[in-house]
Design a protein around this motif. Sequence first.
Motif, mmCIF file in Angstrom:
data_model
loop_
_atom_site.group_PDB
_atom_site.id
_atom_site.type_symbol
_atom_site.label_atom_id
_atom_site.label_comp_id
_atom_site.label_asym_id
_atom_site.label_seq_id
_atom_site.Cartn_x
_atom_site.Cartn_y
_atom_site.Cartn_z
ATOM 1 N N ASP A 95 0.853 -1.187 0.000
ATOM 2 C CA ASP A 95 0.000 0.000 0.000
ATOM 3 C C ASP A 95 0.891 1.240 0.000
ATOM 4 O OD1 ASP A 95 -1.780 2.070 0.418
ATOM 5 O OD2 ASP A 95 -2.936 1.015 1.947
ATOM 6 N N SER A 96 0.988 1.901 -1.137
ATOM 7 C CA SER A 96 1.900 3.043 -1.283
ATOM 8 C C SER A 96 1.458 4.257 -0.474
ATOM 9 C CB SER A 96 2.026 3.419 -2.761
ATOM 10 O OG SER A 96 0.762 3.800 -3.294
ATOM 11 N N TYR A 97 0.224 4.249 0.034
ATOM 12 C CA TYR A 97 -0.266 5.386 0.805
ATOM 13 C C TYR A 97 0.059 5.278 2.295
ATOM 14 C CZ TYR A 97 -2.853 6.646 -3.400
ATOM 15 O OH TYR A 97 -3.185 6.994 -4.683
ATOM 16 N N VAL A 98 0.598 4.154 2.715
ATOM 17 C CA VAL A 98 0.935 3.977 4.129
ATOM 18 C C VAL A 98 2.246 4.693 4.445
ATOM 19 C CG1 VAL A 98 1.636 2.332 5.903
ATOM 20 C CG2 VAL A 98 -0.300 1.806 4.430
ATOM 21 N N LYS A 99 2.181 5.675 5.323
ATOM 22 C CA LYS A 99 3.392 6.346 5.818
ATOM 23 C C LYS A 99 3.863 5.652 7.094
ATOM 24 C CE LYS A 99 6.519 9.605 6.330
ATOM 25 N NZ LYS A 99 6.120 10.985 6.683
ATOM 26 N N GLU A 100 2.913 5.296 7.949
ATOM 27 C CA GLU A 100 3.223 4.587 9.188
ATOM 28 C C GLU A 100 2.014 3.741 9.572
ATOM 29 O OE1 GLU A 100 4.619 5.518 13.821
ATOM 30 O OE2 GLU A 100 4.570 7.118 12.324
ATOM 31 N N LEU A 101 2.276 2.540 10.064
ATOM 32 C CA LEU A 101 1.203 1.629 10.449
ATOM 33 C C LEU A 101 1.746 0.705 11.526
ATOM 34 C CD1 LEU A 101 -1.745 0.774 9.777
ATOM 35 C CD2 LEU A 101 -0.798 -0.815 8.095
ATOM 36 N N THR A 102 1.167 0.780 12.727
ATOM 37 C CA THR A 102 1.722 0.013 13.830
ATOM 38 C C THR A 102 0.660 -0.280 14.879
ATOM 39 O OG1 THR A 102 3.540 -0.046 15.438
ATOM 40 C CG2 THR A 102 2.411 2.055 15.161
ATOM 41 N N TYR A 103 0.894 -1.335 15.635
ATOM 42 C CA TYR A 103 -0.003 -1.666 16.741
ATOM 43 C C TYR A 103 0.302 -0.785 17.952
ATOM 44 C CZ TYR A 103 -1.365 -6.039 14.424
ATOM 45 O OH TYR A 103 -1.855 -6.968 13.548
ATOM 46 N N LEU A 104 -0.737 -0.254 18.549
ATOM 47 C CA LEU A 104 -0.628 0.388 19.855
ATOM 48 C C LEU A 104 -1.092 -0.564 20.955
ATOM 49 C CD1 LEU A 104 -2.064 3.900 18.924
ATOM 50 C CD2 LEU A 104 0.333 3.207 19.052
ATOM 51 N N ARG A 105 -1.891 -1.539 20.553
ATOM 52 C CA ARG A 105 -2.387 -2.553 21.475
ATOM 53 C C ARG A 105 -2.793 -3.768 20.657
ATOM 54 N NH1 ARG A 105 -7.495 -4.375 23.301
ATOM 55 N NH2 ARG A 105 -7.589 -4.907 25.514
ATOM 56 N N LYS A 106 -2.388 -4.959 21.106
ATOM 57 C CA LYS A 106 -2.844 -6.192 20.478
ATOM 58 C C LYS A 106 -3.879 -6.855 21.378
ATOM 59 C CE LYS A 106 1.311 -7.179 17.762
ATOM 60 N NZ LYS A 106 2.331 -8.184 17.402
ATOM 61 N N GLY A 107 -4.838 -7.496 20.778
ATOM 62 C CA GLY A 107 -5.898 -8.134 21.554
ATOM 63 C C GLY A 107 -7.221 -8.000 20.841
ATOM 64 N N ASP A 108 -8.297 -8.087 21.598
ATOM 65 C CA ASP A 108 -9.654 -7.932 21.051
ATOM 66 C C ASP A 108 -10.359 -6.799 21.775
ATOM 67 O OD1 ASP A 108 -9.664 -9.951 19.101
ATOM 68 O OD2 ASP A 108 -10.086 -11.487 20.589
ATOM 69 N N PRO A 109 -10.446 -5.631 21.167
ATOM 70 C CA PRO A 109 -9.944 -5.312 19.823
ATOM 71 C C PRO A 109 -8.486 -4.859 19.846
ATOM 72 C CG PRO A 109 -11.128 -3.449 20.707
ATOM 73 C CD PRO A 109 -11.234 -4.524 21.752
ATOM 74 N N GLU A 110 -7.904 -4.775 18.669
ATOM 75 C CA GLU A 110 -6.595 -4.166 18.504
ATOM 76 C C GLU A 110 -6.755 -2.653 18.442
ATOM 77 O OE1 GLU A 110 -4.941 -7.594 15.417
ATOM 78 O OE2 GLU A 110 -6.067 -5.856 14.701
ATOM 79 N N VAL A 111 -5.705 -1.948 18.842
ATOM 80 C CA VAL A 111 -5.638 -0.499 18.641
ATOM 81 C C VAL A 111 -4.478 -0.245 17.693
ATOM 82 C CG1 VAL A 111 -5.395 1.771 19.687
ATOM 83 C CG2 VAL A 111 -6.570 -0.048 20.943
ATOM 84 N N ILE A 112 -4.751 0.458 16.594
ATOM 85 C CA ILE A 112 -3.766 0.637 15.532
ATOM 86 C C ILE A 112 -3.570 2.119 15.232
ATOM 87 C CG2 ILE A 112 -3.302 0.192 13.078
ATOM 88 C CD1 ILE A 112 -4.893 -2.417 13.383
ATOM 89 N N TYR A 113 -2.321 2.484 15.009
ATOM 90 C CA TYR A 113 -2.014 3.833 14.532
ATOM 91 C C TYR A 113 -1.672 3.744 13.049
ATOM 92 C CZ TYR A 113 0.248 8.231 13.572
ATOM 93 O OH TYR A 113 0.573 9.439 13.000
ATOM 94 N N TRP A 114 -2.256 4.653 12.279
ATOM 95 C CA TRP A 114 -2.110 4.617 10.816
ATOM 96 C C TRP A 114 -1.966 6.042 10.298
ATOM 97 C CZ3 TRP A 114 -6.999 3.824 7.341
ATOM 98 C CH2 TRP A 114 -6.625 3.687 6.002
ATOM 99 N N GLU A 115 -0.842 6.315 9.644
ATOM 100 C CA GLU A 115 -0.666 7.606 8.978
ATOM 101 C C GLU A 115 -0.710 7.385 7.474
ATOM 102 O OE1 GLU A 115 2.477 11.320 8.325
ATOM 103 O OE2 GLU A 115 2.740 9.999 10.067
#
Length: 213
Positions: A76-96
Amino acid sequence: MVTSFKEQEFDIAVKEMECPDVSGWELFVETHGIKVFRYYRVQSKLYEYKVFGITNMDADKCALVYMDIAYRKTWDSYVKELTYLRKGDPEVIYWEVAYPWPMSNRDYVYLRQAKTMIKNEKNVYAILGRSAKPGELEERETVDPKRGVIRVDDYLQSMVIADNGKGTSRIYMHYYDNPKGHIPAVVVNWAAKTGVASFLTTLEEACRSYRLE
């Protein structure tokens, strides 16, 4: 405190794929077996979208690719940053998301949760996502706003992927976000018109290149 998505929310998403509810929605695009419907939100002057169709993707692999954020960074060429802030149910994800110049990038802090079901002896994957709400996260699960990056806090995306046999899958996607800023609504809506369909095309290409370890 982060709360899981409700069982009913997964059931509604799967039911939507099986029996589409598009009353009051406009058929926007139809191409290569995919239909895209849109609904105008008066308050934001933006559209939300529902996507239905059959794709040449194996459902099991498609679900893995969709959930694999490390792999997404490679296709995905539009992803600048993509990372987990929390794993589990649910996950928390940071996406730039990288926006073309001269527009500012957008970023998201969002919740995502997946559930696998069996319908008619075939796998069905339901993946729900939405913006985190104020006060919902612990401090370690947040990312402070970045200078020059606009935080999107009105976002939702549901994805249902069902085994359709012979290496194909039925899909349903419900998508909306408000990128804010000084982008004319007509530009946002044009980008969505091309982006929703092209995302599925790119996802299909990513599935073909995906290798299970």
